[in-house]
Motif scaffolding. Structure first.
Motif, PDB file in Angstrom:
ATOM      1  N   ALA A 106       0.953  -1.310  -0.204  1.00 33.24           N
ATOM      2  CA  ALA A 106      -0.181   0.173  -0.461  1.00 33.24           C
ATOM      3  C   ALA A 106       0.603   1.139   0.192  1.00 33.24           C
ATOM      4  O   ALA A 106       0.763   2.205  -0.167  1.00 33.24           O
ATOM      5  CB  ALA A 106      -0.809   0.163   1.392  1.00 33.24           C
ATOM      6  N   TYR A 107       2.161   1.493   0.125  1.00 30.63           N
ATOM      7  CA  TYR A 107       3.088   2.519   0.327  1.00 30.63           C
ATOM      8  C   TYR A 107       3.866   2.691  -0.409  1.00 30.63           C
ATOM      9  O   TYR A 107       4.160   1.462  -1.073  1.00 30.63           O
ATOM     10  CB  TYR A 107       3.630   2.055   1.927  1.00 30.63           C
ATOM     11  N   GLN A 108       5.163   4.057  -1.190  1.00 27.80           N
ATOM     12  CA  GLN A 108       5.348   3.879  -1.959  1.00 27.80           C
ATOM     13  C   GLN A 108       6.936   4.705  -1.284  1.00 27.80           C
ATOM     14  O   GLN A 108       6.566   5.521  -0.190  1.00 27.80           O
ATOM     15  CB  GLN A 108       5.345   4.961  -2.859  1.00 27.80           C
ATOM     16  N   THR A 109       7.746   4.220  -1.093  1.00 28.36           N
ATOM     17  CA  THR A 109       9.247   5.012  -0.683  1.00 28.36           C
ATOM     18  C   THR A 109       9.081   5.767  -1.835  1.00 28.36           C
ATOM     19  O   THR A 109       8.898   6.241  -3.372  1.00 28.36           O
ATOM     20  CB  THR A 109       9.929   4.013  -1.240  1.00 28.36           C
ATOM     21  N   ILE A 110      10.034   7.161  -0.850  1.00 31.58           N
ATOM     22  CA  ILE A 110      10.276   7.791  -1.680  1.00 31.58           C
ATOM     23  C   ILE A 110      11.280   8.978  -1.068  1.00 31.58           C
ATOM     24  O   ILE A 110      11.692   8.761  -0.067  1.00 31.58           O
ATOM     25  CB  ILE A 110       9.428   9.726  -1.630  1.00 31.58           C
ATOM     26  N   ASP A 111      12.617   9.215  -1.864  1.00 31.77           N
ATOM     27  CA  ASP A 111      13.579  10.019  -1.266  1.00 31.77           C
ATOM     28  C   ASP A 111      13.559  10.661  -0.445  1.00 31.77           C
ATOM     29  O   ASP A 111      13.245  11.737  -1.147  1.00 31.77           O
ATOM     30  CB  ASP A 111      14.205   9.969  -2.768  1.00 31.77           C
ATOM     31  N   LYS A 112      13.986  10.989   0.573  1.00 29.17           N
ATOM     32  CA  LYS A 112      13.505  12.275   1.736  1.00 29.17           C
ATOM     33  C   LYS A 112      14.608  13.098   1.039  1.00 29.17           C
ATOM     34  O   LYS A 112      15.101  14.585   1.160  1.00 29.17           O
ATOM     35  CB  LYS A 112      14.418  11.789   3.157  1.00 29.17           C
ATOM     36  N   ASN A 113      15.820  12.395   0.782  1.00 23.59           N
ATOM     37  CA  ASN A 113      17.005  13.809  -0.299  1.00 23.59           C
ATOM     38  C   ASN A 113      16.063  14.880  -1.342  1.00 23.59           C
ATOM     39  O   ASN A 113      16.582  14.055  -2.164  1.00 23.59           O
ATOM     40  CB  ASN A 113      18.082  13.508  -0.312  1.00 23.59           C
TER      41      ASN A 113
END
Length: 435
Positions: free
Chosen positions: A85-92
């Motif tokens: 259900a979730y998508q990873t996303i770069d915090k940088n």
């Protein structure tokens, strides 16, 4: 295993009771999913509060440990199962920024204090960011708020067997859109967050995307907007297959900074912070701060200013951190005399209120001054002023060691020294220290 990430939260305890009462894990093993109603959840706590998990770290341990998620399917009905259900996303955000001037004749929108998603989107619109994002002069805000999904089916990946999919039907469930922009050629749905995390719940984009794709004949483009201390980061997504929830992918990212909000502190600001700060004894009975991200402490302070209070559970859910990290952030504010506690609820001290009401730049100077009240912080601030740069890990450890060696191991001192050096840099040079 989660090692009790969130098990002390009230919401986790209530979900444990629900899982036991309805034998949810065994039902999922037998059928691949479990349908639960709002009425069943309401037996223990209001369903609206029990099902809001915008980030992976917000999930109860029972969900996290068993790789399961919960999604709404109808008004008053949810499905629980092993869904991706979730998508990873770069915090940088990287180091490429587009600078925009906020029109100074606008007096009714306080872009200096972004504490809500609506203010964030309004500031992005008024400043012209959304025109640049959509490459058109005609970018008009249209729909927002709560509405129903309509009816659609979709498939979603299984978290335990990546090659398998679940088929889910949605019928008139409720959704909420933070904002949207329509141009002559496309319709942009915006999910806005006033904090930074490394993942998000795809449903927040996918359900509105499917609703409007069924209604209009323009391309529907999902946008995830994150705001952090003056930086507006837009992540533009697409779905490779509109019927597949898990087919989301990142197409483009763009960063905008309002010229009015470029507020890197100079040496004069640092000197002013040091001069206005009288040394005080380090607090006793409160752990030395170990929250890595000081801007999040500042964001929690702003949240309390708007909402009067917050609990440890509230920090965990609203800011997408697990329960232990939430306690780190609250303790950091407690250590610095920004927060006070009453029955596990944090409110602002008078000093916290005073700082929360300042303009963004003045806030940073006063927070730096607050750090400088303690010698352990002050030596690192003075070193930053002398050298004009962030202290190295070796320098930070050497400077902090005399104040912590009686209480902490060398390993802990090493970690805490890096934390404080990072805090100082985030306040002085925050537009460039986002991750």
């Amino acid at each position: 295993m989660s090692k009790n990430r969130n098990s002390t939260r009230i919401i986790d305890k209530n979900w444990k009771l629900l899982f036991d009462k309805y034998d949810i894990l065994n039902q999922i093993d037998m059928h691949g999913f479990f349908i639960i109603t709002s009425s069943q959840i309401n037996e223990f706590k209001e369903a609206r509060l029990m099902t809001k998990f915008d980030y992976i770290d917000s999930l109860p341990d029972l969900f996290y440990d068993n790789k399961i998620s919960i999604l709404p399917t109808r008004r008053g009905e949810y499905i629980i199962g092993p869904f991706e259900a979730y998508q990873t996303i770069d915090k940088n955000f990287g180091d490429t920024y587009e600078y925009i001037q906020f029109p100074q004749w606008i007096k009714t929108l306080d872009y200096e204090n972004i504490t809500s998603e609506s203010t964030m989107i309004n500031a992005a619109t008024v400043s012209g960011m959304l025109n640049k994002l959509t490459n058109t002069e005609k970018a008009i805000q249209t729909v927002s708020g709560r509405m129903t999904t309509g009816t659609f089916d979709f498939k979603i990946k299984n978290t335990k067997f990546n090659s398998e999919y679940h088929q889910i039907s949605v019928k008139n469930s409720q959704l909420e859109i933070d904002g949207s922009i329509e141009t002559e050629k496309a319709f942009y749905i915006i999910e806005a967050k006033n904090n930074i995390t490394d993942n998000f719940l795809i449903r927040q984009l996918y359900y509105p995307y499917r609703r409007w794709k069924n209604i209009i004949d323009k391309p529907v483009i999902p946008v995830y907007l994150q705001y952090r201390d003056g930086v507006y980061n837009f992540s533009i997504f697409e779905f490779d297959n509109f019927e597949e929830y898990s087919s989301i992918y990142l197409k483009e990212r763009r960063n905008f900074i309002l010229v009015n909000q470029i507020d890197i502190l100079d040496d004069g600001d640092i000197e002013r912070a040091l001069k206005s700060s009288n040394l005080e004894k380090e607090p006793e009975g409160i752990p030395f701060p170990q929250a890595d991200d000081f801007i999040k402490v500042k964001d929690i302070m702003a949240y309390i200013e708007d909402n009067d209070e917050i609990t440890n559970d509230g920090v965990s859910i609203m800011f997408g951190v697990h329960s232990r990290q939430a306690a780190y952030y609250l303790n950091a504010g407690y250590y610095l005399n920004l927060f006070r506690f009453n029955d596990r609820t944090a409110t602002l001290t008078e000093r916290g209120k005073e700082i929360a009401r300042l303009t963004k730049r003045e806030q940073k100077i006063e927070l730096l001054s607050q750090l400088a009240k303690y010698k352990s912080f002050r030596v690192l601030i003075e070193h930053r002023l002398r050298t004009g740069r962030k202290s190295t890990p070796t320098e930070s450890e050497y400077l902090l060691k005399p104040f912590l060696k009686e209480k902490y191991s060398p390993y802990t001192i090493r970690r805490r020294s890096r934390t404080i050096a990072s805090w100082i840099e985030q306040l002085i040079n925050s537009n460039q220290t986002l991750s």
